[in-house]
Design a protein around this motif. Sequence first.
Motif, PDB file in Angstrom:
ATOM      1  N   SER A  97     -19.949 -77.751  45.045  1.00 47.35           N
ATOM      2  CA  SER A  97     -18.566 -77.960  44.573  1.00 47.35           C
ATOM      3  C   SER A  97     -17.561 -77.841  45.715  1.00 47.35           C
ATOM      4  O   SER A  97     -16.557 -78.549  45.742  1.00 47.35           O
TER       5      SER A  97
ATOM      6  N   GLU B 240     -14.459 -80.308  46.773  1.00 50.05           N
ATOM      7  CA  GLU B 240     -13.065 -79.831  46.869  1.00 50.05           C
ATOM      8  C   GLU B 240     -12.476 -80.111  48.243  1.00 50.05           C
ATOM      9  O   GLU B 240     -11.286 -80.381  48.372  1.00 50.05           O
TER      10      GLU B 240
ATOM     11  N   VAL C 208     -23.197 -81.352  40.389  1.00 49.49           N
ATOM     12  CA  VAL C 208     -22.374 -80.535  41.281  1.00 49.49           C
ATOM     13  C   VAL C 208     -22.817 -79.074  41.154  1.00 49.49           C
ATOM     14  O   VAL C 208     -22.801 -78.510  40.055  1.00 49.49           O
TER      15      VAL C 208
ATOM     16  N   PRO D 133     -22.189 -75.315  41.307  1.00 52.06           N
ATOM     17  CA  PRO D 133     -20.954 -74.531  41.222  1.00 52.06           C
ATOM     18  C   PRO D 133     -20.802 -73.536  42.371  1.00 52.06           C
ATOM     19  O   PRO D 133     -21.731 -72.793  42.691  1.00 52.06           O
TER      20      PRO D 133
END
Lengths: 386, 386
Positions: free
Chosen positions: A326, A330, A361, A363
């Motif tokens: 993730s 981002e 994805v 986490p």
Amino acid sequence: MKRCLFGLTALWLVSMAASALAQTDQPAIKDDFKPSSLNQPGQEYPQVNSQGYARFRIMAPQAQSVSVGLGGRGGTALARSESGTWTGTTEAPLDEGFHYYHLTIDGGTFNDPGTLNFYGSTRWESGIEIPAHDQDFYALKNVPHGRVQKVLFPSKSMNTCPRAFVYTPPDYDKDPKVRYPVLYLQHGWGEDETAWSEQGRANLIMDNLLAAGAIRPFIIVMAYGLTNDVKFGGLRDFDIKPFQTVLVDELIPYIDANFRTLSDQAHRAMAGLSMGGMETKTITLANLDIFSHIGLFSGGTFSLEDVDKTPGFRQKVKLVFVSFGSHEIENPRGGRGMFGGDPKANEDALKKAGINSAFYVSPNTAHEFLSWRRSLREFAQMLFKD
Amino acid sequence: MKRCLFGLTALWLVSMAASALAQTDQPAIKDDFKPSSLNQPGQEYPQVNSQGYARFRIMAPQAQSVSVGLGGRGGTALARSESGTWTGTTEAPLDEGFHYYHLTIDGGTFNDPGTLNFYGSTRWESGIEIPAHDQDFYALKNVPHGRVQKVLFPSKSMNTCPRAFVYTPPDYDKDPKVRYPVLYLQHGWGEDETAWSEQGRANLIMDNLLAAGAIRPFIIVMAYGLTNDVKFGGLRDFDIKPFQTVLVDELIPYIDANFRTLSDQAHRAMAGLSMGGMETKTITLANLDIFSHIGLFSGGTFSLEDVDKTPGFRQKVKLVFVSFGSHEIENPRGGRGMFGGDPKANEDALKKAGINSAFYVSPNTAHEFLSWRRSLREFAQMLFKD
């Protein structure tokens, strides 16, 4: 002056961490540090606490400076005690999972004598493990265990017998009539054929999935991707041909001759992490008569353009799987930006076009092994569903 | 004062070595140094020359002192150059073969970042290889290769699934009807189950012997001997029972259930090096219904007294093999003195008594791995000759 300022900043961070003072944006550091699970036998340091902070302790009484380098995760300067040990705690908690690191002692690069070494960044590096909330899926448990076999296969193109590792599932030797599908699974830049069964824990992930009845049993082959002659950042100059020759012309025939494989295209997959994903994409798209299931872990995406320009893609490819941590998604410098196209948008477009496409994805992880352990867990459950 | 004197002596030795001055009792050092075969990829140091001198180079610009510790073979202090590297050459040539070493940097113990690590002295240590005149027998050659399989076997007594390594010969998977004898092969104190297939090169020794038609094919099992909880020197307090339980009650049944073994006493051997030899002697003499061929490599001898006090020895034991490095025999503190009885006299007495007994001395080696590689080569050729 710069060095001095850095030293002061680092000392302040260490002191802040060690004294566990609550800052407005940083919780107090809990005093429940325990030895990392990757420590050498009997070694107390490095340690990890329940929040994911790592604490290091090094004995080097006459050293002038000792610091810990954690790759993209910054550095931790250690402070000397009167007894000659150097101690420090990371400024912030680390992501769950496995991290490479090394020591800088008086300007030289060394490994922490407290912990095991893992091959990454084209050298054997120190490793530390932050227990993950979902670590059960890669834990050593009391279930039937497969084997990891070191093979030395003949390679005319390399003029030697290179090493590869082969995972065979627990029941492999029970019935000599059963044959198995095969996944060729590649490491990333700076790593080698040891990565997936050591820091990746691929064998334990498979053992646990099989014990839970979650996957079809298959063989995994882990070979060296010839990735380390290229300087990081010079990936565009990487020539896939030498590795493609080893893999397609030498290793696959060896595996099919020496293991009880299902040797047709429908039962052969390839996946890789990071640069191993780039290798996977290039080699599979050029060899769709050989591979049917494709996985890219933090190593690129598949777009509709890839499909349209690759003859036979729609007929031959049974699964394309793309994953990232993730934090890669981002961070615009990682994830989407780096690897050609928005992975989620690509997945949607492929699905609309009737391609069996999956996007995962991981986490709260970055470009690191917990992302890839989880990716293997997800990918394995989608493989060979015929 | 003592440290200062040592420092001066060491500096003099290094300077003598580096400048290659001919001393009356020391030949000139030849300038044909090459990277050791155990170096990490792309690393130029450590290096070895054709006489067996080792040269080390470490980057640590701000260090106060850097030296190399080579176990019983003494230390080499490195001298700093203006560029910040520390360099030094051993005072004398090293014995041919494999040696553990480590660095002492400013009072702390670290590994050389230039070379691979090997588990010894209860920690991962640096390794260096002095090419032996007979290195061909353990070289990686273009011959059929067996596999080294990592297995995780269930152990109730240890309450986990410990790791072991299993060598299977090249043709193991060719014919599912063929079954093989098994050698259980133990490491020494401070080492673990990785030792025999890494620093020992047991798999390559076997591959080469098999390619030459010199031995009968057999399986080798390498497990951890639980040796490292005992402090060196406190060996008398070592309790064999926990390891005997793992080996006899747990590992052997697992191997016989999961590999195609000949599982009778006549086709099961045990051997070990150093403390692994002590384990071998104790466990085999207490389990002569399980083992028929016994090898002690630098780890004790068999006397007629052993035979007389062990019921069934004459009927059940098919081979006792004892070996040492020649330097162990020459040095009264090693070899004969340390391990209870003159090995040659013992062999003669056993032979006179009709016991199939063999004694091997490895030329110009000490208590180290070239002695044991050669011992395995000799022992393997005597095994399972029924």
